[in-house]
Enzyme design. Structure first.
Site, mmCIF file in Angstrom:
data_model
loop_
_atom_site.group_PDB
_atom_site.id
_atom_site.type_symbol
_atom_site.label_atom_id
_atom_site.label_comp_id
_atom_site.label_asym_id
_atom_site.label_seq_id
_atom_site.Cartn_x
_atom_site.Cartn_y
_atom_site.Cartn_z
ATOM 1 N N TYR A 193 156.770 148.626 6.937
ATOM 2 C CA TYR A 193 155.910 148.563 8.053
ATOM 3 C C TYR A 193 156.758 148.435 9.525
ATOM 4 C CZ TYR A 193 152.143 147.086 4.887
ATOM 5 O OH TYR A 193 151.319 147.182 3.596
ATOM 6 N N HIS A 252 156.239 146.850 -3.616
ATOM 7 C CA HIS A 252 155.198 147.446 -2.761
ATOM 8 C C HIS A 252 154.321 148.543 -3.379
ATOM 9 C CE1 HIS A 252 154.390 148.414 1.693
ATOM 10 N NE2 HIS A 252 153.216 148.615 0.882
HETATM 11 N N1 LIG Z 1 150.137 147.434 -0.134
HETATM 12 C C1 LIG Z 1 149.784 148.513 0.346
HETATM 13 O O1 LIG Z 1 150.326 149.349 -0.043
HETATM 14 C C2 LIG Z 1 149.040 148.467 1.669
HETATM 15 C C3 LIG Z 1 148.669 149.678 2.316
HETATM 16 C C4 LIG Z 1 147.991 149.824 3.326
HETATM 17 C C5 LIG Z 1 147.702 148.644 3.991
HETATM 18 N N2 LIG Z 1 148.286 147.231 3.400
HETATM 19 C C6 LIG Z 1 147.906 146.044 4.339
HETATM 20 O O2 LIG Z 1 146.568 145.951 4.699
HETATM 21 C C7 LIG Z 1 146.461 145.706 6.001
HETATM 22 C C8 LIG Z 1 145.004 146.307 6.482
HETATM 23 O O3 LIG Z 1 144.955 147.753 6.296
HETATM 24 P P1 LIG Z 1 144.792 148.710 7.514
HETATM 25 O O4 LIG Z 1 145.211 148.296 8.662
HETATM 26 O O5 LIG Z 1 145.192 150.015 7.094
HETATM 27 O O6 LIG Z 1 143.065 149.075 7.334
HETATM 28 P P2 LIG Z 1 141.963 147.877 7.597
HETATM 29 O O7 LIG Z 1 142.188 146.677 8.075
HETATM 30 O O8 LIG Z 1 141.002 148.509 6.570
HETATM 31 O O9 LIG Z 1 141.237 148.674 8.925
HETATM 32 C C9 LIG Z 1 141.764 148.530 10.186
HETATM 33 C C10 LIG Z 1 140.754 149.467 10.933
HETATM 34 O O10 LIG Z 1 139.595 148.806 11.359
HETATM 35 C C11 LIG Z 1 139.444 148.253 12.605
HETATM 36 N N3 LIG Z 1 138.764 147.121 12.859
HETATM 37 C C12 LIG Z 1 139.366 146.048 12.475
HETATM 38 N N4 LIG Z 1 138.543 144.777 12.697
HETATM 39 C C13 LIG Z 1 137.342 145.330 13.308
HETATM 40 C C14 LIG Z 1 136.240 144.774 13.685
HETATM 41 N N5 LIG Z 1 136.159 143.333 13.561
HETATM 42 N N6 LIG Z 1 135.369 145.553 14.376
HETATM 43 C C15 LIG Z 1 135.472 146.964 14.320
HETATM 44 N N7 LIG Z 1 136.570 147.550 13.696
HETATM 45 C C16 LIG Z 1 137.917 146.896 13.325
HETATM 46 C C17 LIG Z 1 140.806 148.558 13.079
HETATM 47 O O11 LIG Z 1 140.531 148.903 14.542
HETATM 48 P P3 LIG Z 1 141.691 148.926 15.586
HETATM 49 O O12 LIG Z 1 142.741 149.790 15.288
HETATM 50 O O13 LIG Z 1 141.032 149.353 16.834
HETATM 51 O O14 LIG Z 1 142.117 147.489 15.790
HETATM 52 C C18 LIG Z 1 141.393 149.560 12.532
HETATM 53 O O15 LIG Z 1 141.180 150.967 12.717
HETATM 54 C C19 LIG Z 1 147.584 146.355 6.490
HETATM 55 O O16 LIG Z 1 147.705 146.239 8.010
HETATM 56 C C20 LIG Z 1 148.653 146.069 5.807
HETATM 57 O O17 LIG Z 1 148.939 144.692 5.991
HETATM 58 C C21 LIG Z 1 148.830 147.303 2.419
#
Ligand SMILES: NC(=O)c1ccc[n+]([C@@H]2O[C@H](COP(=O)([O-])OP(=O)(O)OC[C@H]3O[C@@H](n4cnc5c(N)ncnc54)[C@H](OP(=O)(O)O)[C@@H]3O)[C@@H](O)[C@H]2O)c1
Length: 282
Positions: free
Chosen positions: A53, A111
Site C-alpha cells: 500500500y 498478502h
Molecule cells: N488483504 C487484501 O488483499 C486487501 C484488499 C483490499 C483492501 N484491504 C484492506 O481493507 C481496507 C478497506 O478496504 P477499502 O478501503 O478498499 O474499501 P471499504 O473499506 O470497503 O470502502 C471504502 C469506501 O467506503 C467509503 N466509506 C467509508 N466509510 C464510509 C461511511 N461511513 N459512509 C459513507 N462512505 C464511507 C469510503 O469513502 P471515502 O473514499 O470518501 O472515504 C471509500 O470509498 C483497505 O484500506 C485495506 O487496509 C485488504
C-alpha cells in the site's frame, strides 16, 4: 490492552480490536498521517497496512505522533506475493519494520497466495519472523478453502486470521467455516464493498430504524458475527468516527438475516487477474 467500547475478537487468548482502520489508497497522501492520527484519536486501536500500500511510513509517523503507547495499538502488515520466497520475505518484513520504525508488528500476513513458490517455504519464513520476535501473530490473506487447509496443516504455529473480502454482497460461508474449524479468525477487507452496499435499500431501511448510517449497519452486521473483524477505510474525519461508533445498538436476528440474504448480488470487488486464486464457488 487495546481498550475499546467494542468487543474484541480472541484467538488463542490474544485479543484483536474488531474494527481496524484500513490504509490502502490515500488519494491525497499528504493527508494520510493526519487521517491515521485522527483514527487513533477517535478510538481506533487497530491499523491495517501492507508493504504494497505504501502506507507503512504514514502509519509509523502517526504512531510516533500519539502518546498512546505502542503496546495499545494493534498493527497488521503484509508481505506481497512477489516476496513469497524465504529470503525476499525476510527482507520485506525487515523493510516494513524499518519503514514504520517499529521492533515488531502485532500481525504479519501473507498478502496473497503465490502458486509459483511452495507454500511451505513462505509459511516457514512467516513462522521464522514470529520466532525472531518480529511479529507477535501470523496469518494469511485471500486464501481459499483448499489453501486454508494447506496452510493450517503446514504451519506449526496457530494462524491468527485469514483476511478476505467479506461484506453483505458476497457469500463467504465456506471460507469462514473452514477458518472457524482451525480456530482462525476472519478479517474482512473491503467491508463496505468500497461503498456499493451503502446504497442498498434494505440496508438503508435497517439504518433508519436504528438511526444509524448504512456504513454503521454494515459494519455491525459483520462484527456481530462470531470471530469477525473488519478494517474499513474512510477519508473524512466524520466517517472515520462513524465507522467505530457501533457500540450503542444491535441488529436483531431478523435484521441480520435480511442483510445476509443480500449475498445473492454476488459481488467480488477485489479480483485482480494477476493474483487471484481459483475462488471458492458459493
Ligand atoms: N488483504 C487484501 O488483499 C486487501 C484488499 C483490499 C483492501 N484491504 C484492506 O481493507 C481496507 C478497506 O478496504 P477499502 O478501503 O478498499 O474499501 P471499504 O473499506 O470497503 O470502502 C471504502 C469506501 O467506503 C467509503 N466509506 C467509508 N466509510 C464510509 C461511511 N461511513 N459512509 C459513507 N462512505 C464511507 C469510503 O469513502 P471515502 O473514499 O470518501 O472515504 C471509500 O470509498 C483497505 O484500506 C485495506 O487496509 C485488504
Amino acid at each position: 490492552m487495546f481498550p475499546s467500547a467494542l468487543p474484541a475478537v480472541s484467538v488463542s487468548g490474544v485479543n484483536i480490536p474488531s474494527i481496524g482502520y484500513g490504509t490502502m489508497l490515500f488519494p491525497e497522501p499528504e493527508k494520510a498521517v493526519t487521517l491515521i492520527s485522527e483514527a487513533i484519536k477517535s478510538g481506533y486501536r487497530h491499523i491495517d497496512t501492507a508493504r504494497k500500500y505504501g502506507s507503512e511510513q504514514w502509519v509509523g509517523e502517526a504512531l510516533r505522533s500519539t502518546d498512546i503507547g505502542r503496546e495499545n495499538i494493534w498493527i497488521t502488515t503484509k508481505v506481497t506475493e512477489e516476496n513469497a520466497k524465504a529470503d525476499d520475505f525476510e527482507r520485506s518484513v525487515e523493510k516494513s519494520l524499518e519503514t514504520m520504525q517499529l521492533n515488531y508488528v502485532d500481525l504479519l500476513l501473507i498478502h496473497w497466495p503465490q502458486p509459483k513458490v511452495p507454500l511451505s517455504e513462505t509459511i516457514g519464513a512467516l513462522i521464522k519472523a514470529k520466532r525472531h520476535g518480529l511479529a507477535k501473530n501470523i496469518g494469511i490473506s485471500n486464501f481459499t478453502v483448499e489453501l486454508i487447509h494447506k496452510a493450517a496443516q503446514i504451519s506449526s504455529e496457530q494462524l491468527f486470521t485469514n483476511q478476505v473480502e467479506y461484506h453483505p454482497y458476497i457469500n463467504q460461508d465456506k471460507v469462514i467455516q473452514t477458518c472457524r474449524n482451525y480456530g482462525i479468525s476472519v478479517t474482512c477487507h473491503v467491508p463496505l464493498a468500497r461503498g456499493v452496499v451503502l446504497k442498498d435499500p434494505e440496508i438503508i431501511k435497517i439504518a433508519q430504524i436504528h438511526q444509524k448510517s448504512p456504513a454503521q449497519v454494515t459494519l455491525k452486521w459483520l462484527i456481530q458475527q462470531e470471530n469477525i473483524i473488519a478494517v474499513p477505510r474512510a477519508l473524512s474525519i466524520e466517517q472515520i468516527k462513524e465507522n467505530i461508533d457501533l457500540a450503542d445498538f444491535s441488529l436483531s436476528n431478523e435484521q441480520m438475516g435480511r442483510i445476509s440474504r443480500l449475498r445473492s448480488r454476488n459481488l467480488r470487488v477485489v479480483d485482480p487477474e494477476v493474483r487471484r486464486p481459483i475462488w471458492d464457488l458459493p
